[in-house]
Design a protein around this motif. Structure first.
Motif, PDB file in Angstrom:
ATOM      1  N   GLU A 297       3.267  -1.289  13.447  1.00 32.57           N
ATOM      2  CA  GLU A 297       3.489   0.302  12.800  1.00 32.57           C
ATOM      3  C   GLU A 297       2.689   0.226  11.538  1.00 32.57           C
ATOM      4  O   GLU A 297       2.060   1.540  11.459  1.00 32.57           O
ATOM      5  N   THR A 298       2.380  -0.799  10.999  1.00 30.88           N
ATOM      6  CA  THR A 298       1.610  -0.725   9.572  1.00 30.88           C
ATOM      7  C   THR A 298       0.195  -1.764   9.511  1.00 30.88           C
ATOM      8  O   THR A 298      -0.069  -2.024   8.341  1.00 30.88           O
ATOM      9  N   PHE A 299      -0.075  -2.031  10.801  1.00 31.81           N
ATOM     10  CA  PHE A 299      -1.220  -3.093  10.662  1.00 31.81           C
ATOM     11  C   PHE A 299      -2.242  -2.463  10.141  1.00 31.81           C
ATOM     12  O   PHE A 299      -2.743  -1.303  10.131  1.00 31.81           O
ATOM     13  N   GLY A 300      -3.085  -3.611   9.477  1.00 34.35           N
ATOM     14  CA  GLY A 300      -4.356  -3.291   8.994  1.00 34.35           C
ATOM     15  C   GLY A 300      -4.584  -4.241   7.590  1.00 34.35           C
ATOM     16  O   GLY A 300      -3.699  -5.004   7.741  1.00 34.35           O
ATOM     17  N   GLY A 301      -5.558  -3.845   6.939  1.00 28.17           N
ATOM     18  CA  GLY A 301      -5.632  -4.813   5.761  1.00 28.17           C
ATOM     19  C   GLY A 301      -7.032  -4.659   5.175  1.00 28.17           C
ATOM     20  O   GLY A 301      -7.446  -4.561   3.707  1.00 28.17           O
ATOM     21  N   VAL A 302      -8.164  -4.419   5.913  1.00 28.00           N
ATOM     22  CA  VAL A 302      -9.569  -4.331   5.280  1.00 28.00           C
ATOM     23  C   VAL A 302      -9.648  -2.933   4.899  1.00 28.00           C
ATOM     24  O   VAL A 302      -9.899  -2.617   3.668  1.00 28.00           O
ATOM     25  N   VAL A 303      -9.374  -1.869   5.707  1.00 29.94           N
ATOM     26  CA  VAL A 303      -9.613  -0.390   5.244  1.00 29.94           C
ATOM     27  C   VAL A 303      -8.014   0.228   5.698  1.00 29.94           C
ATOM     28  O   VAL A 303      -7.337   0.896   4.597  1.00 29.94           O
ATOM     29  N   ALA A 304      -7.686   0.174   6.815  1.00 32.57           N
ATOM     30  CA  ALA A 304      -6.415   0.840   7.303  1.00 32.57           C
ATOM     31  C   ALA A 304      -5.141   0.029   6.628  1.00 32.57           C
ATOM     32  O   ALA A 304      -5.393  -1.198   6.340  1.00 32.57           O
ATOM     33  N   PRO A 305      -3.928   0.621   6.665  1.00 34.15           N
ATOM     34  CA  PRO A 305      -3.821   2.034   6.785  1.00 34.15           C
ATOM     35  C   PRO A 305      -4.563   2.809   5.577  1.00 34.15           C
ATOM     36  O   PRO A 305      -5.042   2.155   4.609  1.00 34.15           O
ATOM     37  N   ALA A 306      -4.200   3.935   5.646  1.00 35.08           N
ATOM     38  CA  ALA A 306      -4.766   4.687   4.531  1.00 35.08           C
ATOM     39  C   ALA A 306      -4.237   4.444   3.153  1.00 35.08           C
ATOM     40  O   ALA A 306      -4.872   4.547   2.229  1.00 35.08           O
ATOM     41  N   ALA A 307      -2.947   3.930   3.128  1.00 32.52           N
ATOM     42  CA  ALA A 307      -2.288   3.375   1.949  1.00 32.52           C
ATOM     43  C   ALA A 307      -1.303   2.543   2.491  1.00 32.52           C
ATOM     44  O   ALA A 307      -0.529   2.776   3.482  1.00 32.52           O
TER      45      ALA A 307
ATOM     46  N   ILE B  70       2.646  -0.155  -3.422  1.00 35.95           N
ATOM     47  CA  ILE B  70       4.015  -0.044  -4.351  1.00 35.95           C
ATOM     48  C   ILE B  70       4.487   1.279  -4.006  1.00 35.95           C
ATOM     49  O   ILE B  70       4.249   1.867  -2.944  1.00 35.95           O
ATOM     50  N   GLU B  71       5.784   1.693  -4.857  1.00 38.48           N
ATOM     51  CA  GLU B  71       6.664   2.701  -4.459  1.00 38.48           C
ATOM     52  C   GLU B  71       5.726   3.982  -4.220  1.00 38.48           C
ATOM     53  O   GLU B  71       5.858   4.618  -3.018  1.00 38.48           O
ATOM     54  N   SER B  72       4.812   4.431  -5.101  1.00 33.55           N
ATOM     55  CA  SER B  72       4.190   5.820  -4.768  1.00 33.55           C
ATOM     56  C   SER B  72       2.685   5.513  -4.674  1.00 33.55           C
ATOM     57  O   SER B  72       2.129   6.666  -4.557  1.00 33.55           O
ATOM     58  N   LEU B  73       1.925   4.494  -4.718  1.00 34.89           N
ATOM     59  CA  LEU B  73       0.390   4.293  -4.475  1.00 34.89           C
ATOM     60  C   LEU B  73       0.011   2.865  -3.935  1.00 34.89           C
ATOM     61  O   LEU B  73       1.064   1.858  -3.816  1.00 34.89           O
ATOM     62  N   GLU B  74      -1.073   2.641  -3.887  1.00 31.67           N
ATOM     63  CA  GLU B  74      -1.644   1.422  -3.623  1.00 31.67           C
ATOM     64  C   GLU B  74      -2.538   0.967  -4.493  1.00 31.67           C
ATOM     65  O   GLU B  74      -3.400   1.854  -4.743  1.00 31.67           O
ATOM     66  N   LEU B  75      -2.789  -0.481  -4.892  1.00 35.74           N
ATOM     67  CA  LEU B  75      -3.501  -0.838  -5.727  1.00 35.74           C
ATOM     68  C   LEU B  75      -4.451  -1.831  -5.112  1.00 35.74           C
ATOM     69  O   LEU B  75      -3.806  -2.670  -4.047  1.00 35.74           O
ATOM     70  N   GLU B  76      -5.848  -1.883  -5.295  1.00 38.83           N
ATOM     71  CA  GLU B  76      -6.734  -2.816  -4.827  1.00 38.83           C
ATOM     72  C   GLU B  76      -7.566  -3.219  -6.140  1.00 38.83           C
ATOM     73  O   GLU B  76      -8.281  -2.476  -6.929  1.00 38.83           O
ATOM     74  N   ALA B  77      -7.981  -4.649  -5.920  1.00 40.94           N
ATOM     75  CA  ALA B  77      -8.783  -5.379  -6.669  1.00 40.94           C
ATOM     76  C   ALA B  77      -9.971  -6.013  -5.647  1.00 40.94           C
ATOM     77  O   ALA B  77      -9.527  -6.612  -4.708  1.00 40.94           O
ATOM     78  N   ARG B  78     -10.957  -5.791  -5.880  1.00 40.12           N
ATOM     79  CA  ARG B  78     -12.166  -6.283  -5.285  1.00 40.12           C
ATOM     80  C   ARG B  78     -13.260  -7.034  -5.935  1.00 40.12           C
ATOM     81  O   ARG B  78     -13.750  -6.370  -7.027  1.00 40.12           O
ATOM     82  N   VAL B  79     -13.798  -8.051  -5.410  1.00 36.71           N
ATOM     83  CA  VAL B  79     -15.127  -8.820  -6.071  1.00 36.71           C
ATOM     84  C   VAL B  79     -16.180  -8.833  -4.964  1.00 36.71           C
ATOM     85  O   VAL B  79     -15.652  -9.221  -3.876  1.00 36.71           O
ATOM     86  N   SER B  80     -17.460  -8.461  -5.348  1.00 36.27           N
ATOM     87  CA  SER B  80     -18.548  -8.301  -4.078  1.00 36.27           C
ATOM     88  C   SER B  80     -19.847  -8.804  -4.742  1.00 36.27           C
ATOM     89  O   SER B  80     -19.954  -8.824  -6.052  1.00 36.27           O
ATOM     90  N   VAL B  81     -20.670  -9.348  -4.012  1.00 40.49           N
ATOM     91  CA  VAL B  81     -21.966  -9.574  -4.026  1.00 40.49           C
ATOM     92  C   VAL B  81     -22.810  -9.071  -3.200  1.00 40.49           C
ATOM     93  O   VAL B  81     -22.814  -9.044  -2.194  1.00 40.49           O
TER      94      VAL B  81
END
Length: 211
Positions: free
Chosen positions: A29-39, A64-75
């Motif tokens: 019901e909540t699969f994803g991880g790269v982009v999906a789900p929307a949060a 978290i309760e009211s939003l999603e946080l993301e940290a990313r490192v790219s080259v």
């Protein structure tokens, strides 16, 4: 006019959902991880790594309760530029199988200035605000359709200035493969606007494909 075209990209994801407080919904019901789900739902965690063109990277997502946080490192290996960013997604609500979340972020970019790929690239340390949105539509038990808009806007911290904005919009899908694995297909088109220090703005087509 120089056209910046990003070639095919190949992404792999290892994502795990962990319960916090209350038992989470079934992973399908909540699969994803790269982009999906929307949060990500509250208490869910995703850790991902990807390779592709023009960049490779890794990231961490936490619902978290009211939003999603993301940290990313790219080259960006075509321009030898390193970026680190933090982002937040605020879910606007869920209407059946449809979800929509705007994205806000900020990060830093260290660009070497090499020009073997882009004749207008320039060396700089910059700050990169990012805005966008992600719409996710559940098409089947194992498929999420995606519509994404992304605008990273990099400002050089050099006194002589310089900036780069790459607004892209496109669509694709994320596919459920197993409890902790999904695959992403996403294509985006738009503009690549670059202004060298003390120079004029160059407008080129932008194009990005991720598989």
């Amino acid at each position: 006019m120089f056209a910046r075209l990003a070639g095919p990209a190949f992404l792999w994801l290892v994502a795990s959902n962990v319960a916090s407080g209350e038992e989470l919904a079934d992973k399908k019901e909540t699969f994803g991880g790269v982009v999906a789900p929307a949060a990500l739902p509250s208490g869910s965690t995703a850790v991902y790594g990807y390779v592709g063109a023009p960049e490779i990277g890794a990231g961490f997502r936490q619902g978290i309760e009211s939003l999603e946080l993301e940290a990313r490192v790219s080259v960006d290996y075509l321009e030898l530029a390193l970026a680190g960013e933090v982002m937040a997604r605020l879910p606007l609500g869920k209407m059946g199988a449809f979800e929509l979340s705007p994205t806000l972020g900020v990060g830093f970019v260290l660009d070497s200035g090499v020009r073997y790929y882009d004749a207008h690239n320039f060396q700089h340390l910059g700050v990169r605000p990012r805005v966008g949105f992600l719409a996710s539509l559940r098409l089947a038990d194992t498929v999420r359709g995606l519509l994404a808009f992304d605008l990273p806007w990099t400002f050089s911290l050099s006194p002589s200035g310089g900036m780069r904005a790459v607004p892209l919009v496109g669509g694709g899908a994320e596919l459920y493969l197993s409890e902790d694995l999904s695959a992403l297909v996403l294509g985006q088109v738009g503009l690549d606007a670059l202004q060298e220090p003390l120079g004029v703005t160059q407008l080129r087509p932008g194009f990005k494909i991720q598989l």
